[in-house]
Design a protein around this motif. Structure first.
Motif, PDB file in Angstrom:
ATOM      1  N   ASP B 167       0.805  -1.224   0.000  1.00 43.10           N
ATOM      2  CA  ASP B 167       0.000   0.000   0.000  1.00 43.10           C
ATOM      3  C   ASP B 167       0.836   1.271   0.000  1.00 43.10           C
ATOM      4  O   ASP B 167       0.290   2.373   0.109  1.00 43.10           O
ATOM      5  CB  ASP B 167      -0.945  -0.017   1.206  1.00 43.10           C
ATOM      6  CG  ASP B 167      -2.058  -1.036   0.994  1.00 43.10           C
ATOM      7  OD1 ASP B 167      -2.672  -1.004  -0.091  1.00 43.10           O
ATOM      8  OD2 ASP B 167      -2.280  -1.871   1.888  1.00 43.10           O
ATOM      9  N   THR B 168       2.145   1.136  -0.128  1.00 45.50           N
ATOM     10  CA  THR B 168       3.006   2.317  -0.220  1.00 45.50           C
ATOM     11  C   THR B 168       2.636   3.126  -1.463  1.00 45.50           C
ATOM     12  O   THR B 168       2.429   2.568  -2.542  1.00 45.50           O
ATOM     13  CB  THR B 168       4.489   1.891  -0.294  1.00 45.50           C
ATOM     14  OG1 THR B 168       4.811   1.115   0.856  1.00 45.50           O
ATOM     15  CG2 THR B 168       5.424   3.091  -0.361  1.00 45.50           C
ATOM     16  N   ASP B 169       2.537   4.444  -1.302  1.00 45.33           N
ATOM     17  CA  ASP B 169       2.268   5.358  -2.416  1.00 45.33           C
ATOM     18  C   ASP B 169       3.336   5.199  -3.501  1.00 45.33           C
ATOM     19  O   ASP B 169       4.496   4.900  -3.213  1.00 45.33           O
ATOM     20  CB  ASP B 169       2.270   6.790  -1.862  1.00 45.33           C
ATOM     21  CG  ASP B 169       2.307   7.839  -2.956  1.00 45.33           C
ATOM     22  OD1 ASP B 169       1.223   8.193  -3.451  1.00 45.33           O
ATOM     23  OD2 ASP B 169       3.420   8.285  -3.315  1.00 45.33           O
ATOM     24  N   LEU B 170       2.940   5.377  -4.765  1.00 41.11           N
ATOM     25  CA  LEU B 170       3.845   5.098  -5.887  1.00 41.11           C
ATOM     26  C   LEU B 170       5.151   5.904  -5.798  1.00 41.11           C
ATOM     27  O   LEU B 170       6.243   5.363  -6.006  1.00 41.11           O
ATOM     28  CB  LEU B 170       3.118   5.391  -7.212  1.00 41.11           C
ATOM     29  CG  LEU B 170       3.783   4.857  -8.481  1.00 41.11           C
ATOM     30  CD1 LEU B 170       3.932   3.341  -8.446  1.00 41.11           C
ATOM     31  CD2 LEU B 170       2.982   5.260  -9.717  1.00 41.11           C
ATOM     32  N   TYR B 171       5.061   7.190  -5.458  1.00 37.74           N
ATOM     33  CA  TYR B 171       6.281   8.004  -5.446  1.00 37.74           C
ATOM     34  C   TYR B 171       7.011   7.940  -4.099  1.00 37.74           C
ATOM     35  O   TYR B 171       8.200   8.258  -4.020  1.00 37.74           O
ATOM     36  CB  TYR B 171       5.989   9.423  -5.931  1.00 37.74           C
ATOM     37  CG  TYR B 171       5.694   9.360  -7.418  1.00 37.74           C
ATOM     38  CD1 TYR B 171       6.725   9.360  -8.343  1.00 37.74           C
ATOM     39  CD2 TYR B 171       4.387   9.163  -7.890  1.00 37.74           C
ATOM     40  CE1 TYR B 171       6.473   9.211  -9.698  1.00 37.74           C
ATOM     41  CE2 TYR B 171       4.119   9.014  -9.246  1.00 37.74           C
ATOM     42  CZ  TYR B 171       5.175   9.035 -10.137  1.00 37.74           C
ATOM     43  OH  TYR B 171       4.932   8.869 -11.481  1.00 37.74           O
ATOM     44  N   ASP B 172       6.307   7.505  -3.047  1.00 40.50           N
ATOM     45  CA  ASP B 172       7.026   7.127  -1.825  1.00 40.50           C
ATOM     46  C   ASP B 172       7.857   5.874  -2.105  1.00 40.50           C
ATOM     47  O   ASP B 172       8.977   5.733  -1.598  1.00 40.50           O
ATOM     48  CB  ASP B 172       6.056   6.858  -0.666  1.00 40.50           C
ATOM     49  CG  ASP B 172       5.494   8.156  -0.093  1.00 40.50           C
ATOM     50  OD1 ASP B 172       6.048   9.237  -0.408  1.00 40.50           O
ATOM     51  OD2 ASP B 172       4.498   8.096   0.651  1.00 40.50           O
ATOM     52  N   ALA B 173       7.309   4.969  -2.918  1.00 43.62           N
ATOM     53  CA  ALA B 173       8.070   3.773  -3.309  1.00 43.62           C
ATOM     54  C   ALA B 173       9.325   4.178  -4.092  1.00 43.62           C
ATOM     55  O   ALA B 173      10.406   3.608  -3.893  1.00 43.62           O
ATOM     56  CB  ALA B 173       7.199   2.831  -4.130  1.00 43.62           C
TER      57      ALA B 173
END
Lengths: 247, 247
Positions: B167-173
């Motif tokens: 569930d990590t946000d795409l740009y946090d990833a």
């Protein structure tokens, strides 16, 4: 596999080793890899071992009986060497002899290599720390990179490169070492509790703390839990990437 | 060496690769290892490669010309496959054929193995991500461990195990991925900038961001600096060891 690390900071020496030995993933045992010799105020020699367990045990036997020193003709053991450097050289001869003795058993891809950390002080000399290679040669730990690792060393290296320096407090170094173990154990099943650790203050030829962190150690569990927490906080504290599309 | 990582989180796909190739430490070059195919709204195939550069380049040639599919008799290429799974299978046949073709060159300890990440979506299917082994077989990334790594993967794994989930946000990833690269580069000279990266949103067969983080990238330098800072703060935030002798 195994993970062992030694720190030589201004304040003293820390050596830590896990206790997991495995052949494959279904033959897992607990063996002590951190060994303490002397520890009587005039002689402290601490070893940690990684690699072939049979080679390590063979080398330990040889060191107890005395390893021939080709330069003096004497038999060197951890009870007789007069410096920690001589202890590292004797350990190197022992693992080289042990491995050479196993060459006749060589088959397939099995490696009989073993690697050692040897640290301590004999007769009041300053504490020193060495990494002994399977070939029997060794390197010494210095202030620029005040740690040496053997075994499964990669997972636990980034935290050392960022957090440890020569002026780190002795027990802060222990904490950083335990974080390094926690990172390794989280990422690799072949490294596991208990962890054995020894500390010694600079100027002493005797251990200050000798301790085993057991499987049910409350502090280590809390350290691992808290580390996950602060790592996630740390991720949030780093600025967002500047190229996320708007919307 | 090389380090490549792919994330498949709920929000989409991230693929990242460094660009350093080395034979020893004095023959270091920059080569693109992240490749984008299609990217036209109906076909997005992203590959990242680690291992023998000659095997990888040979496999890419084979994929452009079409790799024989023993089950259909057709020639499969990234322009013709009808799913990302078929793209991974074709890539597997290509690296296996490339490596087999080099067996006659085999000498000494040189390895001609290559490993690939293959991710994307063909014709509107959900985004998928695969790791293709040197033997040609592949495994798929799933929600429990939403990342796959190839190359020099160990230094950068602990941060992924602690900070990334499905569930990590795409740009946090992306940010976590860059921290993983920063940790790897700090500990290993064989991985280096520039880093190529591609992101794609779930439901799209087209990249959202295609970017190269250059050697002089200000954000990456700040991320590395800030990460060192917050890691040191994180160490201080973990409770002290409970066995430090008093005095």
């Amino acid at each position: 596999m195994t993970y062992c690390v030694g720190f030589l900071v201004r304040a003293g020496l820390v050596m830590m080793a896990d206790t997991r030995t495995n052949a494959g993933v279904d033959n897992v045992s607990t063996y002590r890899k951190l060994r303490l010799h002397g520890n009587d105020g005039t002689r402290l020699i601490v070893t940690a071992s990684a690699g072939s367990l049979s080679t390590t045990q063979d080398a330990v036997q040889r060191l107890q009986q005395g390893v021939p020193n080709p330069e003096t003709g004497a038999l060197d053991s951890f009870e007789t060497v007069t410096s920690i450097y001589d202890a590292a050289l004797a350990a190197g001869r022992a693992i080289r002899a042990a491995r050479d003795g196993m060459d006749s058993l060589q088959q397939g891809q099995i490696s009989f290599d073993a690697t050692l950390l040897v640290g301590g002080s004999v007769g009041g000399e300053p504490l020193r720390l060495f990494l002994v290679y399977p070939a029997g040669n060794c390197i010494e730990c210095g202030p620029d990179t005040p740690y040496l690792q053997i075994g499964e060393n990669k997972y636990g290296k980034p935290i050392l490169d960022r957090a440890l320096d020569y002026d780190t407090d002795l027990y802060d170094a222990v904490k950083i070492g335990l974080i390094s173990f926690s990172s390794t154990m989280r990422s690799n099943l072949a490294v596991g509790l208990p962890i054995d650790l020894v500390t010694a203050r600079q100027g002493q030829s005797e251990a200050e703390v000798v301790r085993r962190i057991e499987t049910n150690d409350g502090y280590f569990a809390e350290l691992s839990r808290r580390w996950s927490e602060v790592i996630n906080e740390a991720c949030r504290a780093v600025p967002k990437v500047p190229f996320e599309p708007a919307g």
